[in-house]
Design a protein around this motif. Structure first.
Motif, short mmCIF file in Angstrom:
data_model
loop_
_atom_site.label_atom_id
_atom_site.label_comp_id
_atom_site.label_asym_id
_atom_site.label_seq_id
_atom_site.Cartn_x
_atom_site.Cartn_y
_atom_site.Cartn_z
N MET A 297 -36.02 18.70 20.46
CA MET A 297 -35.09 17.77 19.47
C MET A 297 -34.67 16.53 20.24
SD MET A 297 -34.86 18.22 16.31
CE MET A 297 -35.06 19.38 14.78
N ALA B 50 -29.36 19.56 17.68
CA ALA B 50 -30.25 19.43 16.68
C ALA B 50 -29.81 18.47 15.41
CB ALA B 50 -30.91 20.71 16.10
N GLN C 249 -26.29 24.20 19.92
CA GLN C 249 -27.65 23.74 19.69
C GLN C 249 -27.54 23.19 18.41
OE1 GLN C 249 -30.21 27.18 20.02
NE2 GLN C 249 -31.00 26.41 22.21
N SER D 275 -35.64 23.99 18.40
CA SER D 275 -34.73 23.22 18.72
C SER D 275 -34.82 22.27 20.20
CB SER D 275 -32.99 23.45 18.67
OG SER D 275 -32.85 24.45 19.74
N CYS E 215 -27.83 21.91 9.88
CA CYS E 215 -26.92 21.93 11.09
C CYS E 215 -25.39 21.78 10.81
CB CYS E 215 -27.53 21.00 12.22
SG CYS E 215 -29.13 21.47 12.69
#
Length: 559
Positions: free
Chosen positions: A273, A364, A360, A270, A147
């Motif tokens: 999460m 995450a 996103q 995700s 990420c």
């Protein structure tokens, strides 16, 4: 697993009571300074820290749309042309169907476990409870690392898309996108939910529009364009020979499409999460997960089918690599039909998709890092939250890495940057493998402890088998993802590393953590299944969602 679980008998069955949470694997990371003290563990699955520090700002509609936003991205709008060129119209359709089936299996497994264990960090924390703290450490940092690099890569992709319209210096757009991303990331989680809700609607509208437009063009509805039908399925044919010839070459084309399709679906996991920041997560997350099948079928399969009817697999334009809307098969088909406005429309939605993907990744990455800090796998400074319940120290670290996006100003530096980004590609499959394995371990633990799956907050009887299918399929795809480099004359060091380096990295992190912290795989009989079920049954927020009306059930988009 931290803690000792003592089995007790009662009229309602076996219960597990937690005593003495002082196992070595849950001892915190100990940096110098005032934050080195361990935060007490109250022995609950969803910790008191999560309950008090985080705010449940994501509603049902937000989770539903985050699930869609994760499945529809630039890979759908720009990448389908390359899939058609590699595997042909039927090869691409079969490849996306197979990966879509895997995604559905993964989502069902994720929804089932998340309904029982709605914790921050999702499948990373699930591994801590169901498998081994060392696995949670390895998978968690793999997600964080991926990420951290995904955010600057998506910002860089957004800049490329913006430059389709203007030649203003790239550094200006990088700065603007970073500032806006920081504002969204440190705001109340509901702000992120609303933005993703809007972006997802834009994506849905574009998909519906281009599918209808594609049908009109294909059936001869555009002036001066003859009816094509399935002409391109006949000439040059439904499959494309890739690397080899004959049926073997056609199979390799299909397989290459399938491995590429994995990354088009990256991000669908995700949605869980931020479970601790979701209203009624035990009901809303499974509901979002189980609707993935219809969405995958409509959005991806219908789109792949239409693209295969619109554009020839032999068209050189669909395999170009400009990174803008010019490579989109929809743009190519619309341009051939004399419709000039489509490129800008597709480019605009692709821009929203790229920035949505960046958001996103921030969600995450920050929530996984927060979850790691909760269990002592990261410094406790990352547990600091703002008054809006946002783990702002996690956000600041991730946004510091976003400054790498300035490398796009230099072409040479950007090539090096993309090489590093490619290293994270296999991380999607590693995450899916972890999700499936977590679910398998949960089912095995319930069998071992004599607990019926019907006691779970949400359960589907086919998941016992579909998780095994997804696990085996993902492992095979992971190990064959870079198969082209092993064929005669196609060796490429960068491709080999990007396809396979993630495997030894995860194994090294897992082995090193086990060696240093002396953790053991958690015995099935001590996995706290009954405790988790009791917490779910006693959760005041676990309220069944009102049954949908017939009209609402027909709404597979956001209801």
């Amino acid at each position: 697993m931290a803690g000792v679980f003592e089995e007790k008998s009662s009229k309602t069955g076996s219960q597990y009571v937690v005593h003495n949470f002082h196992d070595v694997e849950d001892q915190p990371f100990t940096p110098q300074g005032p934050l080195s003290a361990a935060i007490p563990d109250d022995g609950q699955i969803v910790t008191q820290n999560e309950r008090q520090s985080l705010i449940r700002g994501l509603g049902q509609r937000h989770i539903q749309m985050i699930a869609i936003a994760g499945a529809i991205g630039t890979g759908l709008f720009l990448g389908l042309g390359g899939s058609i060129a590699t595997g042909g119209p039927l090869g691409a359709l079969l490849g996306y169907m197979f990966i879509g089936l895997i995604v559905c299996c993964i989502q069902f497994a994720l929804g089932e476990v998340s309904a029982l264990l709605p914790v921050t960090g999702s499948f990373v924390r699930h591994a801590e409870i169901l498998v081994d703290p060392a696995l949670a450490f390895a998978i968690g940092w793999n997600v964080v690392y991926g990420c951290f690099l995904s955010v600057p890569s998506e910002i860089s992709a957004s800049v490329v898309l913006i430059q389709y319209w203007t030649d203003i210096n790239a550094a200006v757009w990088v700065t603007i996108l970073i500032v806006v991303s920081v504002v969204v990331a440190v705001s109340f989680i509901g702000v992120y939910g609303e933005i993703e809700f809007i972006f997802a609607i834009l994506k849905i509208l574009l998909v519906v529009f281009v599918v209808i437009l594609g049908l009109v063009i294909d059936l001869g509805g555009a002036p001066g364009v003859p009816r094509r039908g399935f002409h391109y399925w006949k000439d040059p044919g439904p499959f494309v020979e890739y690397i080899a010839t004959g049926s073997w070459g056609q199979f390799l084309g299909f397989w290459a499409v399938m491995t590429n399709a994995v990354y088009s679906f990256a991000g669908v996991e995700s949605l869980a999460m931020a479970a601790a920041e979701t209203q009624n997560p035990r009901q809303n997350i499974p509901k979002a997960c189980k609707r993935v099948f219809a969405r995958v079928s409509i959005f991806y399969l219908a789109t792949v089918l239409i693209v295969g009817m619109l554009v020839s697999s032999a068209d050189d334009r669909i395999s170009a690599d400009s990174g803008t809307a010019a490579t989109s098969p929809f743009v190519i088909a619309a341009s051939d039909a004399g419709i000039r406005a489509i490129p800008s429309v597709v480019n605009a939605v692709c821009l929203s998709s790229a920035w949505s993907a960046s958001n996103q990744s921030i969600l995450a990455g920050t929530r996984t890092l927060y979850g790691l800090a909760l269990k002592g796998h990261a410094p406790k400074i990352f547990l600091r939250t703002s008054k809006w319940g946002v783990p702002y120290m996690c956000v600041l670290l991730q946004m510091a890495f976003s400054l790498l996006a300035y490398m796009c100003v230099s072409n040479d530096a950007m090539n090096v940057f993309w090489w590093f980004v490619d290293l994270t590609a296999a991380g999607t499959l590693v995450s899916w493998i972890a999700i499936a394995f977590n679910h398998i371990r949960l089912m095995q633990a319930m069998d071992k402890q004599g607990i019926s799956p019907t006691e779970l907050p949400w359960h589907n009887r086919i998941t016992r088998y579909t998780s095994w299918f997804a696990l085996v399929a993902c492992v095979i795809i992971l190990f064959t993802g870079g198969f082209t480099v092993f064929t005669t004359g196609n060796w490429d060091t960068a491709s080999f590393i990007s396809s396979y380096l993630d495997i030894p990295l995860v194994l090294f992190a897992y082995g090193a953590y086990k060696l240093i912290r002396r953790t053991n795989i958690i015995p099935l009989r001590t996995i706290p299944v009954q405790q988790a079920i009791d917490e779910a049954n006693n959760d005041p927020d676990n309220v069944p969602i009102k049954k949908d009306s017939i009209l609402a059930k027909m709404n597979i988009f956001w209801g």
